[in-house]
Design a protein around this motif. Structure first.
Motif, mmCIF file in Angstrom:
data_model
loop_
_atom_site.group_PDB
_atom_site.id
_atom_site.type_symbol
_atom_site.label_atom_id
_atom_site.label_comp_id
_atom_site.label_asym_id
_atom_site.label_seq_id
_atom_site.Cartn_x
_atom_site.Cartn_y
_atom_site.Cartn_z
ATOM 1 N N MET A 100 -3.212 3.580 3.794
ATOM 2 C CA MET A 100 -2.763 3.237 2.560
ATOM 3 C C MET A 100 -2.444 1.691 2.421
ATOM 4 O O MET A 100 -1.733 1.204 3.264
ATOM 5 C CB MET A 100 -1.587 4.082 1.947
ATOM 6 C CG MET A 100 -1.283 3.764 0.609
ATOM 7 S SD MET A 100 0.078 4.793 0.089
ATOM 8 C CE MET A 100 0.360 4.160 -1.611
ATOM 9 N N GLU A 101 -2.998 1.177 1.457
ATOM 10 C CA GLU A 101 -2.647 -0.427 1.185
ATOM 11 C C GLU A 101 -1.519 -0.623 -0.014
ATOM 12 O O GLU A 101 -1.696 0.018 -1.073
ATOM 13 C CB GLU A 101 -4.048 -1.034 0.856
ATOM 14 C CG GLU A 101 -3.833 -2.442 0.755
ATOM 15 C CD GLU A 101 -5.230 -3.316 0.702
ATOM 16 O OE1 GLU A 101 -4.987 -4.459 0.242
ATOM 17 O OE2 GLU A 101 -6.098 -2.599 1.042
ATOM 18 N N PHE A 102 -0.791 -1.156 0.308
ATOM 19 C CA PHE A 102 0.353 -1.473 -0.541
ATOM 20 C C PHE A 102 0.202 -2.698 -1.218
ATOM 21 O O PHE A 102 -0.171 -3.813 -0.879
ATOM 22 C CB PHE A 102 1.805 -1.371 0.052
ATOM 23 C CG PHE A 102 2.375 0.014 0.595
ATOM 24 C CD1 PHE A 102 2.504 0.866 -0.044
ATOM 25 C CD2 PHE A 102 1.820 0.072 2.115
ATOM 26 C CE1 PHE A 102 2.852 2.302 0.299
ATOM 27 C CE2 PHE A 102 2.160 1.558 2.469
ATOM 28 C CZ PHE A 102 2.825 2.498 1.584
ATOM 29 N N SER A 103 0.751 -2.910 -2.543
ATOM 30 C CA SER A 103 0.601 -4.151 -3.296
ATOM 31 C C SER A 103 1.766 -4.876 -3.295
ATOM 32 O O SER A 103 2.677 -4.033 -3.194
ATOM 33 C CB SER A 103 -0.107 -3.970 -4.639
ATOM 34 O OG SER A 103 0.757 -3.247 -5.438
ATOM 35 N N LEU A 104 1.796 -6.109 -3.178
ATOM 36 C CA LEU A 104 3.266 -6.883 -3.304
ATOM 37 C C LEU A 104 3.580 -7.151 -4.483
ATOM 38 O O LEU A 104 2.561 -7.388 -5.300
ATOM 39 C CB LEU A 104 2.980 -8.077 -2.240
ATOM 40 C CG LEU A 104 2.942 -7.758 -0.625
ATOM 41 C CD1 LEU A 104 2.596 -9.108 0.014
ATOM 42 C CD2 LEU A 104 3.991 -7.038 -0.088
#
Length: 399
Positions: A1-5
């Protein structure tokens, strides 16, 4: 899963200082003899009296939480220091002790800036000023301090940058990276403009003790009561007492602002490190001889190195009056050695001459490099020999 900052973090500009330092450390780990001239900290150990005071505090069980804004005894030591050094007085409610001067600045901008509030920042600037303003939702408005005017801005420039959104003006004297110091008259004129327009003066005085060749540090807050009311002084013991790792800074000024900073710190960091606070009490209340000894050592380095530095082809430098940096215009050196930019020239110095310098682009001045003389004379002179040979060899290849 890719998290946004968060957008505010994604917008930050990476530190060129850290990038050069990381590369230099990587080369050292590979066994390469790199001379680092990027240090932003004194190369002296913390004075023994301070170390002993901190150790004693721990042995006496003084290892618990303190008040968020700092120990009363430390606030008193800071207030006494202001009276002793600048002849200005503050109440304990007008002082907050923080986790280094950088934390004081960060917290200050968080409590005074709303979206689109403007902060006037002279160029060259310390790398974290615009990033901290950005994190607080503010907007940096830059004014160029010309080399011809010792990198200092004029009253006319300050007036021209003021709008109805201007909230604060950052003043750093002695300056990182230039080492320049504003005179009393210059401070008076700038301060009066800020008073007239209701602008907060953020006076970063972290290098106040490191001044040379008869120059003196004057705090803008000591010019007049009206200017003092507009000023938040930022200071600490990192540079003056060689306590960079102890992380003790402070802010002094308007009681309402200081209270807001204290409230914010209570939800972010709690109190500054307790033993470090006891060490700082000893730093300010004890003998100042180690401070003067360190200042004299830096002064000797400055006056020994400067003539050799400006003799290097393509190097031009206004002699610093304080701090421990040379801010050198090397645009001509970059050109005669075949580089398209000073950033590329600095990269070449590291990779081929094994000398680490800080590119001026990180300070808003891309034609310059910063060299720290917080290193031994032998180290610096060896670095100059490497730089001179590098330029000579590269220049010969261009012909």
């Amino acid at each position: 899963m890719e998290f946004s900052l968060a957008k505010r973090v994604s917008a930050l500009t990476p530190s060129s200082t850290l990038a050069i330092t990381a590369k230099a450390n990587e080369m050292k780990a590979e066994g390469i003899s790199v001379i680092g001239l990027g240090a932003g900290e004194p190369d002296f150990n913390t004075p023994q009296q301070i170390i002993e005071a901190a150790i004693l505090s721990m042995r006496e069980g003084k290892t618990k939480y303190t008040a968020t804004g700092g120990l009363p005894a430390l606030k008193k030591a800071i207030i006494d220091k202001f009276i002793r050094d600048q002849g200005i007085d503050y109440k304990p409610s007008e002082v907050i002790v923080t986790n280094g001067a950088k934390h004081a600045l960060y917290t200050l901008f968080q409590v005074i800036l709303d979206e689109e509030d403007e902060v006037i920042i002279p160029i060259p600037y310390w790398v974290s000023y615009p990033e901290q303003v950005k994190l607080a939702g503010g907007k940096s408005v830059f004014i160029n301090g010309s080399e011809e005017n010792q990198f200092k801005i004029t009253p006319e420039q300050l007036k021209g940058a003021i709008t109805d959104k201007t909230k604060a003006f950052i003043l750093n004297s002695p300056s990182n990276p230039t080492g320049m110091i504003y005179t009393e008259e210059e401070l008076k004129l700038l301060g009066e403009i800020c008073v007239e327009h209701g602008i907060i003066i953020v006076s970063d005085e972290i290098y106040e003790k490191l001044v040379y060749d008869g120059h003196n540090h004057i705090s803008i807050a000591q010019i007049s009561p009206s200017i003092k009311e507009q000023t938040i002084i930022i200071n600490g013991v990192s540079k003056s007492h060689s306590m960079t790792g102890w992380r003790i800074g402070y802010a002094a000024g308007n009681e309402k602002i200081i209270k807001a900073m204290t409230d914010l710190a209570s939800h972010s960091t709690s109190n500054p490190t307790t033993p470090s606070q006891y060490g700082t009490i000893a730093a300010y209340n004890g003998t100042q001889e180690p401070v003067e000894e360190m200042r004299k050592a830096f002064e000797e380095r400055l006056n020994t190195i400067y003539p050799k530095l400006i003799s290097i082809p393509g190097f031009r430098c206004v002699k610093p009056q304080g701090a421990f940096y040379f801010f050198v215009n090397v645009l001509e050196a970059a050109k005669i050695t075949g580089y398209e930019s000073v950033d590329e020239f600095a990269k070449g110095l590291l990779e081929e001459a094994n000398v680490a310098v800080i590119p001026g682009s990180g300070f808003g001045a891309p034609d310059y490099i910063r060299l720290s003389y917080a290193t031994s004379l032998e180290n610096f002179e060896n670095a100059l020999t490497r730089i001179s040979s590098f330029i000579t060899e590269k220049r010969a290849l261009q012909k």
